[in-house]
Design a protein around this motif. Sequence first.
Motif, PDB file in Angstrom:
ATOM      1  N   LEU A 178       0.829  -1.182  -0.081  1.00 60.63           N
ATOM      2  CA  LEU A 178       0.056   0.035  -0.016  1.00 60.63           C
ATOM      3  C   LEU A 178       1.017   1.252   0.045  1.00 60.63           C
ATOM      4  CD1 LEU A 178      -2.558   1.349   0.170  1.00 60.63           C
ATOM      5  CD2 LEU A 178      -2.497   1.072   2.790  1.00 60.63           C
ATOM      6  N   THR A 179       1.864   0.921   0.910  1.00 56.97           N
ATOM      7  CA  THR A 179       2.782   2.481   0.828  1.00 56.97           C
ATOM      8  C   THR A 179       3.629   2.590  -0.334  1.00 56.97           C
ATOM      9  OG1 THR A 179       3.276   1.861   3.253  1.00 56.97           O
ATOM     10  CG2 THR A 179       4.777   3.316   2.265  1.00 56.97           C
ATOM     11  N   TYR A 180       3.981   1.564  -1.138  1.00 58.06           N
ATOM     12  CA  TYR A 180       4.616   1.795  -2.334  1.00 58.06           C
ATOM     13  C   TYR A 180       3.619   2.072  -3.393  1.00 58.06           C
ATOM     14  CZ  TYR A 180       6.403   0.137  -6.954  1.00 58.06           C
ATOM     15  OH  TYR A 180       6.665   0.077  -8.289  1.00 58.06           O
ATOM     16  N   ASN A 181       2.407   1.699  -3.468  1.00 56.99           N
ATOM     17  CA  ASN A 181       1.453   1.959  -4.370  1.00 56.99           C
ATOM     18  C   ASN A 181       1.409   3.494  -4.200  1.00 56.99           C
ATOM     19  OD1 ASN A 181       1.544  -0.529  -5.501  1.00 56.99           O
ATOM     20  ND2 ASN A 181      -0.718  -0.972  -4.774  1.00 56.99           N
ATOM     21  N   LEU A 182       1.099   4.146  -3.063  1.00 57.95           N
ATOM     22  CA  LEU A 182       1.002   5.659  -2.817  1.00 57.95           C
ATOM     23  C   LEU A 182       2.033   6.329  -3.356  1.00 57.95           C
ATOM     24  CD1 LEU A 182      -0.971   5.367   0.401  1.00 57.95           C
ATOM     25  CD2 LEU A 182      -1.924   6.383  -1.779  1.00 57.95           C
ATOM     26  N   GLY A 183       3.204   5.589  -3.251  1.00 62.83           N
ATOM     27  CA  GLY A 183       4.316   6.346  -3.959  1.00 62.83           C
ATOM     28  C   GLY A 183       4.108   6.673  -5.284  1.00 62.83           C
ATOM     29  N   LEU A 213      10.075  -0.451   5.730  1.00 63.40           N
ATOM     30  CA  LEU A 213       9.251  -1.624   6.267  1.00 63.40           C
ATOM     31  C   LEU A 213       9.922  -3.133   5.828  1.00 63.40           C
ATOM     32  CD1 LEU A 213       5.831  -0.036   5.321  1.00 63.40           C
ATOM     33  CD2 LEU A 213       6.759  -0.319   7.801  1.00 63.40           C
ATOM     34  N   THR A 214      10.789  -3.055   4.965  1.00 68.16           N
ATOM     35  CA  THR A 214      11.160  -4.276   4.260  1.00 68.16           C
ATOM     36  C   THR A 214      12.407  -5.014   5.237  1.00 68.16           C
ATOM     37  OG1 THR A 214      12.988  -3.382   3.111  1.00 68.16           O
ATOM     38  CG2 THR A 214      10.713  -3.643   2.051  1.00 68.16           C
ATOM     39  N   GLN A 215      12.560  -6.055   5.185  1.00 66.94           N
ATOM     40  CA  GLN A 215      13.799  -6.990   5.955  1.00 66.94           C
ATOM     41  C   GLN A 215      14.769  -7.238   5.140  1.00 66.94           C
ATOM     42  OE1 GLN A 215      13.274  -7.652   9.376  1.00 66.94           O
ATOM     43  NE2 GLN A 215      11.360  -6.348   9.200  1.00 66.94           N
ATOM     44  N   LYS A 216      14.636  -7.004   3.839  1.00 65.12           N
ATOM     45  CA  LYS A 216      15.621  -7.338   2.807  1.00 65.12           C
ATOM     46  C   LYS A 216      15.300  -6.282   1.655  1.00 65.12           C
ATOM     47  CE  LYS A 216      13.518 -11.140   0.630  1.00 65.12           C
ATOM     48  NZ  LYS A 216      13.540 -12.813   0.248  1.00 65.12           N
ATOM     49  N   PRO A 217      16.243  -6.072   0.735  1.00 62.28           N
ATOM     50  CA  PRO A 217      16.092  -5.223  -0.544  1.00 62.28           C
ATOM     51  C   PRO A 217      15.215  -5.613  -1.417  1.00 62.28           C
ATOM     52  CG  PRO A 217      18.704  -5.465   0.105  1.00 62.28           C
ATOM     53  CD  PRO A 217      18.016  -6.223   0.946  1.00 62.28           C
ATOM     54  N   ILE A 218      14.251  -4.977  -1.871  1.00 58.07           N
ATOM     55  CA  ILE A 218      13.340  -5.397  -2.776  1.00 58.07           C
ATOM     56  C   ILE A 218      13.531  -4.766  -4.167  1.00 58.07           C
ATOM     57  CG2 ILE A 218      10.916  -5.341  -3.505  1.00 58.07           C
ATOM     58  CD1 ILE A 218      10.236  -5.976  -0.455  1.00 58.07           C
ATOM     59  N   ASP A 219      13.773  -5.295  -5.242  1.00 53.29           N
ATOM     60  CA  ASP A 219      14.238  -4.656  -6.546  1.00 53.29           C
ATOM     61  C   ASP A 219      13.178  -3.575  -7.051  1.00 53.29           C
ATOM     62  OD1 ASP A 219      16.423  -6.093  -6.565  1.00 53.29           O
ATOM     63  OD2 ASP A 219      15.505  -7.834  -8.252  1.00 53.29           O
ATOM     64  N   LEU A 220      11.929  -4.013  -6.847  1.00 47.92           N
ATOM     65  CA  LEU A 220      10.996  -2.920  -7.232  1.00 47.92           C
ATOM     66  C   LEU A 220      10.967  -1.546  -6.399  1.00 47.92           C
ATOM     67  CD1 LEU A 220       8.937  -3.328  -9.433  1.00 47.92           C
ATOM     68  CD2 LEU A 220       7.145  -3.478  -7.500  1.00 47.92           C
ATOM     69  N   ILE A 221      11.287  -1.615  -5.319  1.00 52.31           N
ATOM     70  CA  ILE A 221      11.471  -0.468  -4.362  1.00 52.31           C
ATOM     71  C   ILE A 221      12.930   0.437  -4.963  1.00 52.31           C
ATOM     72  CG2 ILE A 221      11.684   0.417  -2.126  1.00 52.31           C
ATOM     73  CD1 ILE A 221       9.920  -1.572  -1.059  1.00 52.31           C
ATOM     74  N   ASN A 222      13.929  -0.376  -4.890  1.00 44.35           N
ATOM     75  CA  ASN A 222      15.209   0.080  -5.314  1.00 44.35           C
ATOM     76  C   ASN A 222      15.068   0.745  -6.677  1.00 44.35           C
ATOM     77  OD1 ASN A 222      16.260  -0.886  -3.201  1.00 44.35           O
ATOM     78  ND2 ASN A 222      17.122  -2.947  -4.115  1.00 44.35           N
ATOM     79  N   GLU A 223      14.463   0.213  -7.621  1.00 47.54           N
ATOM     80  CA  GLU A 223      14.147   1.003  -8.819  1.00 47.54           C
ATOM     81  C   GLU A 223      13.323   1.985  -8.901  1.00 47.54           C
ATOM     82  OE1 GLU A 223      12.201  -2.343 -11.257  1.00 47.54           O
ATOM     83  OE2 GLU A 223      14.232  -3.417 -11.089  1.00 47.54           O
ATOM     84  N   ALA A 224      12.237   1.944  -8.074  1.00 42.52           N
ATOM     85  CA  ALA A 224      11.588   3.330  -7.595  1.00 42.52           C
ATOM     86  C   ALA A 224      12.217   4.685  -7.277  1.00 42.52           C
ATOM     87  CB  ALA A 224      10.313   2.908  -7.095  1.00 42.52           C
ATOM     88  N   LEU A 225      13.119   4.047  -6.110  1.00 35.10           N
ATOM     89  CA  LEU A 225      13.819   5.167  -5.662  1.00 35.10           C
ATOM     90  C   LEU A 225      14.925   5.947  -6.734  1.00 35.10           C
ATOM     91  CD1 LEU A 225      14.831   3.285  -2.152  1.00 35.10           C
ATOM     92  CD2 LEU A 225      13.467   5.456  -2.423  1.00 35.10           C
TER      93      LEU A 225
END
Length: 345
Positions: A286-291, A313-325
């Motif tokens: 939900l947090t990512y989608n709002l981003g 909120l993650t316990q390990k790197p997530i590619d989708l979030i890294n790419e978004a950042l």
Amino acid sequence: MVKTINLLTMGGLCLLVSCAPEVMKNTFPITIPALIPANYTEASQIKSIAVLPFSVNVEGKDASKESTEFASQLESVLASVIIDDKSYFKLVDRLTVNRVIQEQKFKVSVLPSDDEAVQIGKFIGVRGIYTGILYPVSKSEKNYQEERVECDKKNNCTKRYVTCIQRKLTFSFIPRLIDVETGRVVYSRTITVDKVSSGCNVSSLQSFEELERSAKKEALMEFIRDVAPYYVNMKFDLVDSEDNIKSREDKKKFNTALEFAKKNRIDRACSIWGEIYERNQKSISLTYNLGVCKELSGDLAGALDFYQKADSLTQKPIDLINEALERVKLQIERQERLKQQIKSS
């Protein structure tokens, strides 16, 4: 007793790693047009312009005609740039340019010097003059062999070779932009496009005329991306995981928003996700989608904030979030360049 220990151990492991459904795995893309800044900011800031005929590096009576035709094509692509429903460039028409050249007896049959271009620009009343060199089109045609295998009903096969044709065309030009106020060349580079058509059936080959039209079009589009902002289709991935969304009602709303997003109603989807966020701030998806929502609305600082919250909120790197950042940080830098380019006179 051993079974009890194993169950307790498994239970402890679940507590440590959280046996919730895996998040950020199921995604679906949406595509939105985005405005990208020109590759050359200084050139993009000079908007009051005129185009002089290009110098053509060929001999013959058609050189002048080819030069004038290409200048007209360059004018057309410059005039076609529309940003926020307005023409990006203020382009002086060709009749005015020709009249000034004739009245002032300027010679533009060869590439004008920078001083001459500045004088013409001052007479016309523009900030920038485009000129340059148009190279002769390079054409080549060669034969090559392709192997064919033919088999009869008894599977007896024979090889044979057929003669095929490859046509190659190279189009190249050097556009130059001279700042009339300073006399400086603020943009100049060689743009080259190769086009190839190959085949063993002559009717399937593109003609050299077709290859030239295609090469010119591509070269002019490359030129425009250098000197003016342009639109591209950007792909964004939304996530449909229900991780850490507490109530059944909020899960229902989350999925309803997804349905709106899939129907290109991203505005309504974002509104629904915003309504349930306060109660479900631990949901990575939900947090990512709002981003993504913030990014699509142009609020890049807000997008970065939500992506960073999702990352925390993650316990390990997530590619989708890294790419978004990475993407939103690049977009922030691009947004600053766009402001410079669009606000300039």
